[in-house]
Write a protein that holds these residues in place. Structure first.
Motif, PDB file in Angstrom:
ATOM      1  N   GLY A   1       0.733  -1.421   0.225  1.00  0.00           N
ATOM      2  CA  GLY A   1      -0.111  -0.273  -0.056  1.00  0.00           C
ATOM      3  C   GLY A   1       0.576   1.603  -0.137  1.00  0.00           C
ATOM      4  O   GLY A   1       0.048   2.493  -0.371  1.00  0.00           O
ATOM      5  N   ALA A   2       2.080   1.144   0.449  1.00  0.00           N
ATOM      6  CA  ALA A   2       3.301   2.498  -0.121  1.00  0.00           C
ATOM      7  C   ALA A   2       3.204   2.758  -1.309  1.00  0.00           C
ATOM      8  O   ALA A   2       3.081   2.594  -2.241  1.00  0.00           O
ATOM      9  N   LEU A   3       3.132   4.095  -1.444  1.00  0.00           N
ATOM     10  CA  LEU A   3       3.028   4.690  -2.828  1.00  0.00           C
ATOM     11  C   LEU A   3       5.053   5.499  -2.869  1.00  0.00           C
ATOM     12  O   LEU A   3       4.951   5.853  -2.087  1.00  0.00           O
ATOM     13  N   PHE A   4       5.377   4.973  -4.238  1.00  0.00           N
ATOM     14  CA  PHE A   4       6.313   4.567  -4.267  1.00  0.00           C
ATOM     15  C   PHE A   4       6.637   5.943  -5.657  1.00  0.00           C
ATOM     16  O   PHE A   4       6.596   5.092  -6.466  1.00  0.00           O
ATOM     17  N   ALA A   5       6.730   7.643  -5.988  1.00  0.00           N
ATOM     18  CA  ALA A   5       7.435   8.028  -7.004  1.00  0.00           C
ATOM     19  C   ALA A   5       7.597   8.968  -7.041  1.00  0.00           C
ATOM     20  O   ALA A   5       8.382  10.359  -7.223  1.00  0.00           O
ATOM     21  N   GLY A   6       9.062   8.558  -6.776  1.00  0.00           N
ATOM     22  CA  GLY A   6      10.443   9.456  -6.233  1.00  0.00           C
ATOM     23  C   GLY A   6      10.483   9.870  -8.447  1.00  0.00           C
ATOM     24  O   GLY A   6      10.503  10.882  -8.289  1.00  0.00           O
ATOM     25  N   PRO A   7      10.547   9.287  -9.702  1.00  0.00           N
ATOM     26  CA  PRO A   7      10.657   9.709 -10.529  1.00  0.00           C
ATOM     27  C   PRO A   7       9.398  10.733 -10.944  1.00  0.00           C
ATOM     28  O   PRO A   7       9.753  11.805 -11.621  1.00  0.00           O
ATOM     29  N   ALA A   8       8.504  10.681 -10.715  1.00  0.00           N
ATOM     30  CA  ALA A   8       7.271  11.226 -10.770  1.00  0.00           C
ATOM     31  C   ALA A   8       7.533  12.602  -9.572  1.00  0.00           C
ATOM     32  O   ALA A   8       7.521  14.079 -10.498  1.00  0.00           O
ATOM     33  N   LEU A   9       7.480  12.828  -9.038  1.00  0.00           N
ATOM     34  CA  LEU A   9       8.346  14.376  -8.143  1.00  0.00           C
ATOM     35  C   LEU A   9       9.504  14.533  -8.710  1.00  0.00           C
ATOM     36  O   LEU A   9       9.283  15.713  -8.464  1.00  0.00           O
TER      37      LEU A   9
ATOM     38  N   ASN B   1      13.455   6.796  -4.033  1.00  0.00           N
ATOM     39  CA  ASN B   1      12.595   5.703  -4.467  1.00  0.00           C
ATOM     40  C   ASN B   1      13.095   5.239  -2.618  1.00  0.00           C
ATOM     41  O   ASN B   1      12.527   3.899  -2.715  1.00  0.00           O
ATOM     42  N   GLN B   2      14.022   5.613  -2.048  1.00  0.00           N
ATOM     43  CA  GLN B   2      14.119   4.927  -0.596  1.00  0.00           C
ATOM     44  C   GLN B   2      12.862   5.657   0.300  1.00  0.00           C
ATOM     45  O   GLN B   2      13.362   5.145   1.400  1.00  0.00           O
ATOM     46  N   ARG B   3      12.056   6.347   0.341  1.00  0.00           N
ATOM     47  CA  ARG B   3      11.445   5.778   1.567  1.00  0.00           C
ATOM     48  C   ARG B   3       9.619   6.964   0.111  1.00  0.00           C
ATOM     49  O   ARG B   3       9.602   7.102  -0.945  1.00  0.00           O
ATOM     50  N   PRO B   4       8.556   6.020   1.152  1.00  0.00           N
ATOM     51  CA  PRO B   4       6.772   6.270  -0.188  1.00  0.00           C
ATOM     52  C   PRO B   4       6.432   8.315   0.102  1.00  0.00           C
ATOM     53  O   PRO B   4       7.383   8.164   1.250  1.00  0.00           O
ATOM     54  N   VAL B   5       5.852   8.147  -0.229  1.00  0.00           N
ATOM     55  CA  VAL B   5       5.399   9.338  -0.051  1.00  0.00           C
ATOM     56  C   VAL B   5       4.106   9.281   0.554  1.00  0.00           C
ATOM     57  O   VAL B   5       2.762   8.725   0.505  1.00  0.00           O
ATOM     58  N   SER B   6       4.523  10.044   2.165  1.00  0.00           N
ATOM     59  CA  SER B   6       2.641   9.854   2.537  1.00  0.00           C
ATOM     60  C   SER B   6       1.817  10.692   1.933  1.00  0.00           C
ATOM     61  O   SER B   6       1.776  11.792   1.200  1.00  0.00           O
ATOM     62  N   ALA B   7       0.735  10.564   2.565  1.00  0.00           N
ATOM     63  CA  ALA B   7      -0.558  11.558   2.481  1.00  0.00           C
ATOM     64  C   ALA B   7      -0.099  12.645   2.295  1.00  0.00           C
ATOM     65  O   ALA B   7      -1.260  13.950   2.120  1.00  0.00           O
ATOM     66  N   ARG B   8       0.172  13.444   3.663  1.00  0.00           N
ATOM     67  CA  ARG B   8       0.718  14.748   3.606  1.00  0.00           C
ATOM     68  C   ARG B   8       1.459  15.366   3.366  1.00  0.00           C
ATOM     69  O   ARG B   8       0.717  16.350   2.112  1.00  0.00           O
ATOM     70  N   VAL B   9       2.588  15.037   2.478  1.00  0.00           N
ATOM     71  CA  VAL B   9       3.195  15.442   0.982  1.00  0.00           C
ATOM     72  C   VAL B   9       2.380  15.001  -0.321  1.00  0.00           C
ATOM     73  O   VAL B   9       2.591  15.742  -0.678  1.00  0.00           O
TER      74      VAL B   9
ATOM     75  N   GLN C   1       0.179  23.013  -3.966  1.00  0.00           N
ATOM     76  CA  GLN C   1       1.575  24.160  -3.921  1.00  0.00           C
ATOM     77  C   GLN C   1       1.794  24.137  -5.457  1.00  0.00           C
ATOM     78  O   GLN C   1       1.490  24.868  -5.771  1.00  0.00           O
ATOM     79  N   PHE C   2       1.339  22.639  -6.054  1.00  0.00           N
ATOM     80  CA  PHE C   2       1.187  22.737  -7.449  1.00  0.00           C
ATOM     81  C   PHE C   2       0.654  22.939  -8.631  1.00  0.00           C
ATOM     82  O   PHE C   2       0.483  22.128  -9.521  1.00  0.00           O
ATOM     83  N   ASP C   3      -0.828  22.431  -7.880  1.00  0.00           N
ATOM     84  CA  ASP C   3      -2.216  22.174  -8.909  1.00  0.00           C
ATOM     85  C   ASP C   3      -1.679  21.603  -9.518  1.00  0.00           C
ATOM     86  O   ASP C   3      -2.225  20.885 -10.378  1.00  0.00           O
ATOM     87  N   PHE C   4      -1.159  20.421  -9.138  1.00  0.00           N
ATOM     88  CA  PHE C   4      -0.792  18.894  -9.367  1.00  0.00           C
ATOM     89  C   PHE C   4      -2.177  17.954  -9.153  1.00  0.00           C
ATOM     90  O   PHE C   4      -1.990  17.389  -7.818  1.00  0.00           O
ATOM     91  N   ASP C   5      -1.722  16.737 -10.047  1.00  0.00           N
ATOM     92  CA  ASP C   5      -3.311  15.829  -9.659  1.00  0.00           C
ATOM     93  C   ASP C   5      -2.220  14.775  -9.273  1.00  0.00           C
ATOM     94  O   ASP C   5      -1.732  13.616  -9.838  1.00  0.00           O
ATOM     95  N   PRO C   6      -2.798  14.165  -8.088  1.00  0.00           N
ATOM     96  CA  PRO C   6      -2.033  13.105  -7.710  1.00  0.00           C
ATOM     97  C   PRO C   6      -2.207  11.731  -7.809  1.00  0.00           C
ATOM     98  O   PRO C   6      -1.146  11.161  -7.670  1.00  0.00           O
ATOM     99  N   ARG C   7      -3.229  11.490  -8.829  1.00  0.00           N
ATOM    100  CA  ARG C   7      -3.037  10.576  -9.638  1.00  0.00           C
ATOM    101  C   ARG C   7      -2.361   9.813 -10.387  1.00  0.00           C
ATOM    102  O   ARG C   7      -1.484   8.815 -11.049  1.00  0.00           O
ATOM    103  N   LEU C   8      -1.570  10.789 -10.979  1.00  0.00           N
ATOM    104  CA  LEU C   8      -0.845  11.045 -12.078  1.00  0.00           C
ATOM    105  C   LEU C   8       0.719  10.722 -10.883  1.00  0.00           C
ATOM    106  O   LEU C   8       2.050  10.029 -12.227  1.00  0.00           O
ATOM    107  N   LEU C   9       0.870  10.074  -9.521  1.00  0.00           N
ATOM    108  CA  LEU C   9       1.888   9.721  -9.417  1.00  0.00           C
ATOM    109  C   LEU C   9       2.077   8.368  -9.575  1.00  0.00           C
ATOM    110  O   LEU C   9       3.073   7.727  -9.142  1.00  0.00           O
ATOM    111  N   ARG C  10       0.822   7.238  -9.608  1.00  0.00           N
ATOM    112  CA  ARG C  10       0.569   6.303  -9.515  1.00  0.00           C
ATOM    113  C   ARG C  10       1.432   5.833 -11.476  1.00  0.00           C
ATOM    114  O   ARG C  10      -0.157   5.584 -11.778  1.00  0.00           O
TER     115      ARG C  10
END
Length: 455
Positions: free
Chosen positions: A4-12, A43-51, A58-67
């Motif tokens: 269930g953890a989301l690793f989205a380093g390249p997208a960020l 990708n050594q830490r998952p992206v938390s819900a708060r982040v 902050q960036f008007d970014f669709d969080p679905r694009l992280l997946r």
């Protein structure tokens, strides 16, 4: 994606570069430390819900694009493509696939697109394949539909009485539609018909009680969840209208199953009984195939069940239905199955649950170890199929079907993915050589199989 953890380093990282920010500047915008952002980007830490919330704000970014990996079906979708015999010599395992997706998701997506586009046009345009891939992308879990169906089941108090009667009453009270059972000669080729003029849902008398209840649930799903189902079915923008129709039918049946087997109560029953299939079928008043379908859907965040696959096989060994869910069973993605699999012998054991631990030979790497269960089911018009379920053996120790069964890999039967995709040598059941193999014809001996092959 792990547990269930989301690793989205390249997208960020791409977002930060698009905005022209240093790691320190972006970290300040996200109210985290630069070192923490560095770990996330690698990708050594998952992206938390708060982040995730901060990124969206902050960036008007669709969080679905992280997946990003979900667009190709995640690791399971990539594994399915790499199970092609053309990659058999590379021995690519799931750890490498996870690393590939984590480090270079766009490169993985590019590979998937090239692979899919290289398929023959007839396969690319096949509506059944298109729908199967969409279901795979969702891992056969549609959270919004499940939640809404569970809420309706609670409203109808389906856990406290006769489910069929409660659903029939809902249809009568809410929609002014009565349920009527008609003789088979009146509905010779039809299981269910909605007669709006007579305000009747007409059911064929040949349906057993579980199937009658399910057909009523399907009708309620079609009436009360029409908008939600239509929105989901429109999103993939299928090239063939038939694909949309097939997907809508799948989603309608999904809602029906979620009404009859509400998520929370069903999962508690699974865990409380050790996934005892006989008890679950009786408790929820469902047939084996309906139960098997539902077991592939238990992927609610924070309430995950065991990741089962389900397949339906006919006497010719053709797989007419398959749902891998979150199981990672890429070996199901073929037109045939291995004759050494005990599922085929279930036809000779009507109504008996045939339990079979197997080692499935894949495209390189160690064979995958599964506990499989299969039994016959009756289809329409007297047709008979076998429905098979499976879960990885290392997860199966506590389930009811595993009692008295050895789950040691050395005691499992080694099977393949159908002869044309199987590289197991010296198999006496082999009827075809594997695609891409180099056939060998030794002059001085004859083996037990007519096809001896190299790499």
């Amino acid at each position: 994606m792990v547990d269930g953890a989301l690793f989205a380093g390249p997208a960020l990282r791409r977002l930060r570069r698009r905005e022209g920010l240093s790691q320190s500047a972006m970290a300040a915008r996200l109210a985290i430390s630069p070192s923490y952002l560095n770990l996330i980007e690698r990708n050594q830490r998952p992206v938390s819900a708060r982040v995730i919330v901060q990124v969206a704000d902050q960036f008007d970014f669709d969080p679905r694009l992280l997946r990003e990996d979900e667009t190709i079906g995640g690791v399971d979708g990539l594994a399915r493509r790499l199970s092609d015999e053309r990659f058999a010599d590379l021995a690519i395992d799931r750890d490498e696939l996870n690393e590939f997706l984590a480090a270079a998701p766009h490169a993985a997506a590019a590979f998937a697109r090239l692979y899919d586009n290289a398929a023959p046009a007839a396969l690319r345009d096949d509506p059944i394949i298109a729908v199967r891939r969409e279901i795979e992308r969702w891992r056969n879990h549609f959270a919004d539909l499940d939640t809404a169906a569970e809420a309706l089941a609670d409203e109808l108090r389906l856990s406290r009485g006769d489910t069929g009667a409660a659903l029939t009453e809902r249809l009568r009270e809410r929609h002014q539609i009565a349920v009527r059972i008609l003789p088979n000669d009146v509905l010779p080729d039809t299981l269910r018909r909605l007669d709006l003029h007579a305000r009747q849902l007409q059911l064929n008398e040949m349906l057993d009680p579980a199937s009658r209840t399910f057909q009523v649930a399907i009708q309620i799903a079609a009436l009360e969840f029409r908008s939600a189902i239509a929105n989901l079915a429109a999103a993939p923008q299928f090239a063939d209208p038939s694909a949309r129709g097939l997907f809508e039918r799948h989603l309608t049946a999904y809602v029906a199953a979620a009404l009859v087997m509400p998520y929370g109560r069903f999962l508690r029953a699974c865990e409380g009984t050790g996934y005892d299939l006989a008890v679950l079928g009786r408790r929820f008043g469902v047939g084996f195939e309906q139960l098997a379908h539902r077991l592939t859907t238990l992927q609610r965040v924070g309430q995950r069940g065991l990741p089962f696959f389900m397949a339906r096989i006919d006497r010719a060994g053709q797989v007419s239905k398959r749902y891998a869910g979150a199981s990672g069973a890429a070996w199901l993605d073929g037109d045939a199955s291995c004759p050494l699999w005990l599922a085929h012998r279930a036809f000779e054991r009507t109504g008996e649950l045939c339990v079979h631990p197997v080692l499935v030979d894949g495209a390189g790497g160690a064979p995958a170890h599964w506990l499989t269960m299969a039994r016959t089911v009756n289809g329409r018009g007297g047709a008979r199929f076998v429905v098979a379920l499976g879960v990885e053996a290392h997860m199966a120790a506590d389930i009811a079907a595993a009692r008295g069964i050895s789950l040691r890999a050395e005691d499992a039967t080694r099977i393949g993915q159908g002869c044309a995709r199987c590289h197991v040598p010296n198999c006496v059941q082999r009827s075809l050589p594997p695609h891409g193999a180099v056939l060998q014809f030794p002059a001085l001996e004859q083996g037990v199989t007519p096809f001896r092959f190299g790499g």
